[in-house]
Every structure is written in C-alpha cells, then in structure tokens.
Design an enzyme around this catalytic site. Structure first.
Site, PDB file in Angstrom:
ATOM      1  N   ALA B  37       0.843  -1.201   0.000  1.00 52.36           N
ATOM      2  CA  ALA B  37       0.000   0.000   0.000  1.00 52.36           C
ATOM      3  C   ALA B  37       0.876   1.248   0.000  1.00 52.36           C
ATOM      4  O   ALA B  37       0.577   2.240  -0.695  1.00 52.36           O
ATOM      5  CB  ALA B  37      -0.923  -0.004   1.214  1.00 52.36           C
ATOM      6  N   HIS B  38       1.967   1.229   0.756  1.00 50.48           N
ATOM      7  CA  HIS B  38       2.899   2.362   0.764  1.00 50.48           C
ATOM      8  C   HIS B  38       3.531   2.534  -0.616  1.00 50.48           C
ATOM      9  O   HIS B  38       3.624   3.641  -1.144  1.00 50.48           O
ATOM     10  CB  HIS B  38       3.996   2.139   1.816  1.00 50.48           C
TER      11      HIS B  38
END
Lengths: 299, 203
Positions: B37-38
């Site tokens: 997600a990062h």
C-alpha cells in the site's frame, strides 16, 4: 489401517498439530517467559509482559492463532529409514499445510517469488519448507513444526569469517545482529547460532539451534560455555521486551556446530521471537504419536 | 490511573503533549496499511482508497475470516516490523495527513522528520499480542485493495481503547528505539570484550 487410511490419518494429525502450535506456546518457552516476567522491574517492560500473558490467555480461550503472523510453515523431519510413509511424507506435509491453513485459520504467507503473487494457500514452490535427516535402522519419525514469521526471520544473517577472527569474531557477529536487527524482532528472543564451515551449513544449524529447548546445552563444554557467556552478555545489554529496555534480552542462546574447513569459520544467527511457535511430535511406525513439546496437548 | 485516549479524527494539538514512552489508547478508526500500500501510493502514484486525514494506520497484516453473513471477522491482528516502511513513511505522512502510525519496533530518521514537519506520532503495540488486539476491534467496516491478499488488504477497523500504544516517535524529534539502541551499543562494548577474553579456543 491400509496405506490410504494411514496417509489420511498422518495428514490429519499433522494439520491439527500445525494449527495447535500456532495457538499455544511450547512448555519450555512458556516457563521461560513466566520466569523473565517475574524478574522484570522496568514499568514499561512489565506492562508489555502483562499484554503478552493476556494475549496467550485470550488465544487459548478463543482458540485463535496467538500471533497474526503464522509464518511460512517449515517442517524439520528426522525420519527412520524404515518409516512406512517415508516416500509419502512430502505430500502428506503439503496437504497438512493446506488443511491447517483452512482450519487455523492461518494467514496466507506464501508469495511466489518473481511472479510476486500470494498463493493464498501457504503452499508454493518448495513451501512448506522441508528439512530432512534420515535415521538408519529406525521405523519412527520425529517432526518439528516451525512457524517462521516475518519479524523473527528478518534478523537472520550468515557470513564466513577468517580463522584469525576466531570465536571472538563469532561473538562480535552475534552481538551486532541482536543489538541492531534483533531489537525489532519481538524480544526476548531465543538466539540460534550455527558455527560451521560455510554460509549454508551455518545457517541450517542456526535454525536447528532454535528448535532445541530453551535451557538445553550443547554437549561440547566450550560450546556450552559460549552459550552461557553470550546469554549472560546479551542480558546485560538489557534490550527488554519489544526493545523497550529491561532486565533481560533473550530467552537463551543455543549453539549448534559442525567441523569446519581449516581456512573458514562459517557463522550464522537465526532468531525466534518471544512467541516462538514450534512443536515436536514423534510417530511410531503404526502412526501412534507422542507430543513432546506441549505436555497434555489434545489434538 | 486514567487511560489517555486519542480519538480519530486526531488534531495536531492532541499530539503536542505526547512524549516518547507515554502509553495511550486509540478509539475510532484504524486502517491496516503496510508494504505494498505504501509502494502503490508513493512509487506508483495511486490514490489510497481510504481517506486517512487525521486518521491512524496500523502496520499489520491480520488473519481475517469471512462469516456466513458475508461480513469479515477480525481473528488475529498484531503489528508488523515498522522499519520496512521507513523508505516511504515521510512522504506518506505528507500526502495522506495521517496522524498516528502504529507498528512494531522503531523507525528511522526520515519518519522522525515527517513526524516533526507534518505533526504525527509513531507508536508501538506489543508485537505478537494479536488476539488481544483483535478483541479491541469492534467491527471491520470496509476492506479495500483486496487484490493484494489477506495480509496487505487495507482493513478499515473501528476500534475501542485499542492499546497499549507506546509512543516511540513524538512530534519533537525524539525517537525512543533509536535512543535505546544507542544505549545498547554503549553497553555492549565492555560486555563483548569480556566474552572475547574467554572464548580464545583457537590456540
């Protein structure tokens, strides 16, 4: 029991045992954590030990995996050459992992490398990982199950020292790994050290070392002395639970060793987190079994 | 002793009085957010499917079960190693406006900068205590980016008095675990020398 029934029975037992060890810690680890908790004086560290104890109680009562990271499943097999299902064991353990993943439930932790896709089954190329030792003239099998979580796997390191660096170099290596990367790996840790001839032999032995009981000692007096010195020394550093500082750093240091090339000292460190989820089960040829690691366990 | 509780949405002034080593609890929303997600937000420039301005993220990959009624049940959710997100976190804080980052172990100098500049804190939930944490999740309200698989999905949790959360990076540039590591490195020098003098097995 015919052969098909025997395969199903062994698969079922290994699936249930794999699930079981993700919910409850082995006796040696449990006892050591209780001991470390009573010795702790730092308030923050005490609070963490309290959370750890509450968590293990909740996992037991709610019948859930005590840590969400149920790891990559690894089986360390010590099988008699005449164990009746020797040839079937690989498939049995693969199916046991599939079944354990459904029953646990276990988190999906097998990502196919290069394709970079999570298989969603905890099985994949060469996973579950199997490590074999064949025992001549025996018809039983002893299997150690280990949940290799991400956090406790990350500090793992190996290198080959020049003999001039000696066991002094081994000492430096162990301390560097534990005080840098070990801090994030959920201490108090069980530290496994392999002292051997090359990287892969040392690495394998370091993993075997953390399968050995907390509080057990290497049979060689010098190795046992080094275990004791490293354990006391690391505890003096006072890493504490979760690296928050405290009265101890480790549950113990176990060393496993082999002979080495005169020109090399292979050294490796593997770490087990406080939630050191492993189990040992011993089968006889008729597939009756005894659970060694968890007294009184019922599958 | 009364518990110090943060409630989402979190405001800058809620964080001003917090110092490293303080223990707090969180009530409100806590969204799991970890490696991929990062990477998607920072490197692939994809917008996060959840608005976390003033919110809290959890570096965690839980075990979740789908119940018969189609709803998700949180089975086991503990923190993962926060340091893996160090590469992205400062930019992540800037772009998302997140105020509380919960994880395990320390983070590095860039996250410290991000926490100072954009007013956020990092806190440690005791690692391995995943069932304790799951019992503090009231409901999973949403699940986004499910294509990433169970550990990496963004699980939007409604939590009540979630903790203990130990502040490890505050808004003033302090970093608890880095301070501790400096102490460990100082302490280890004489200890290592003493051991070395006793392991000269090669003679």
């Amino acid at each position: 029991m015919n052969k098909d029934e025997a395969i199903l029975s062994l698969t079922d037992t290994m699936a249930k045992f794999t699930v079981y060890i993700g919910k409850r810690l082995p006796n040696d680890v449990k006892d050591k954590l209780a001991e470390l908790r009573t010795m702790e004086t730092n308030p923050l560290a005490k609070a963490v030990y309290t959370s750890m104890a509450e968590n293990q109680d909740a996992a037991d009562k709610l019948d859930r995996p005590s840590c969400q990271d149920t790891g990559v499943i690894q089986y360390f097999i010590s099988a008699g050459a005449r164990f009746p299902l020797l040839g079937e064991l690989e498939e049995v353990l693969r199916n046991a992992t599939l079944e354990a993943t459904r029953m646990g439930p276990l988190r999906h932790n097998a990502v196919e490398t290069f394709d970079e896709k999570n298989t969603g089954t905890n099985t994949g190329s060469r996973i579950p990982w199997l490590d074999w030792e064949i025992v001549p003239d025996d018809d039983g099998a002893t299997i150690d199950v280990y949940m290799a979580g991400g956090g406790c796997t990350l500090p793992g390191s190996a290198k080959v020292l020049m003999p001039g660096e000696g066991y002094e170099g081994v000492t430096d290596f162990v301390f560097d790994v534990i005080t840098s990367r070990g801090v994030n790996a959920c201490p108090p840790l069980l530290v496994g050290v392999g002292v051997s001839t090359s990287v892969e032999t040392a690495a394998r032995l370091s993993k075997r070392a953390i399968l050995r009981e907390v509080g057990s000692h290497n049979a060689n007096p010098n190795a046992a002395l080094m275990e004791k010195l490293l354990e006391e020394g690391l505890n003096e550093v006072g890493i504490g639970p979760q690296g928050l500082t405290g009265a101890s750093s480790v549950m113990g240091v176990n060393i496993e060793a082999s002979a080495r090339h005169p020109s090399t000292i292979g050294v490796a460190v593997s770490t087990g987190c406080w939630a050191h989820r492993r189990g040992k089960i011993r089968f006889k040829a008729d597939l009756s079994y005894e659970i060694i690691s968890h007294k009184g366990a019922v599958l | 002793m009364t518990r110090k509780i943060l409630t989402t949405p979190i405001k800058d002034e809620d964080l001003a009085g917090l110092n490293i080593g303080d223990v707090i609890y969180l009530t409100g929303h806590l969204v799991t957010c970890r490696d991929v997600a990062h990477r998607r937000l920072i490197e692939l420039k994809r917008e996060l499917p959840v608005d976390i301005r003033g919110g809290a993220i959890f570096h965690a990959g839980p075990i979740v079960r789908k119940k018969a009624d189609g709803k998700f049940e949180m089975v086991s959710i503990g923190p993962t190693t926060s340091m893996r997100m160090e590469k992205f976190e400062k930019q992540f804080i800037k772009e998302t406006g997140v105020k509380l980052i919960v994880g395990k172990g320390g983070m590095g100098p860039e996250t410290v900068e991000g926490c100072m500049e954009y007013k956020a804190v990092h806190a440690i939930f005791p690692g391995g205590c995943a069932v304790l944490a799951a019992t503090q999740v009231e409901e999973i309200e949403r699940a986004e980016w499910q294509d990433l698989g169970m550990p990496e999905t963004l699980w939007v949790n409604r939590v009540k008095e979630f903790g203990p959360l130990i502040i490890s990076i505050d808004t003033k540039g302090n970093n608890l675990i880095e301070q501790n590591k400096a102490v460990f490195n100082e302490k280890k020098k004489p200890v290592v020398e003493k051991i070395k003098s006793q392991v000269r097995f090669i003679k």
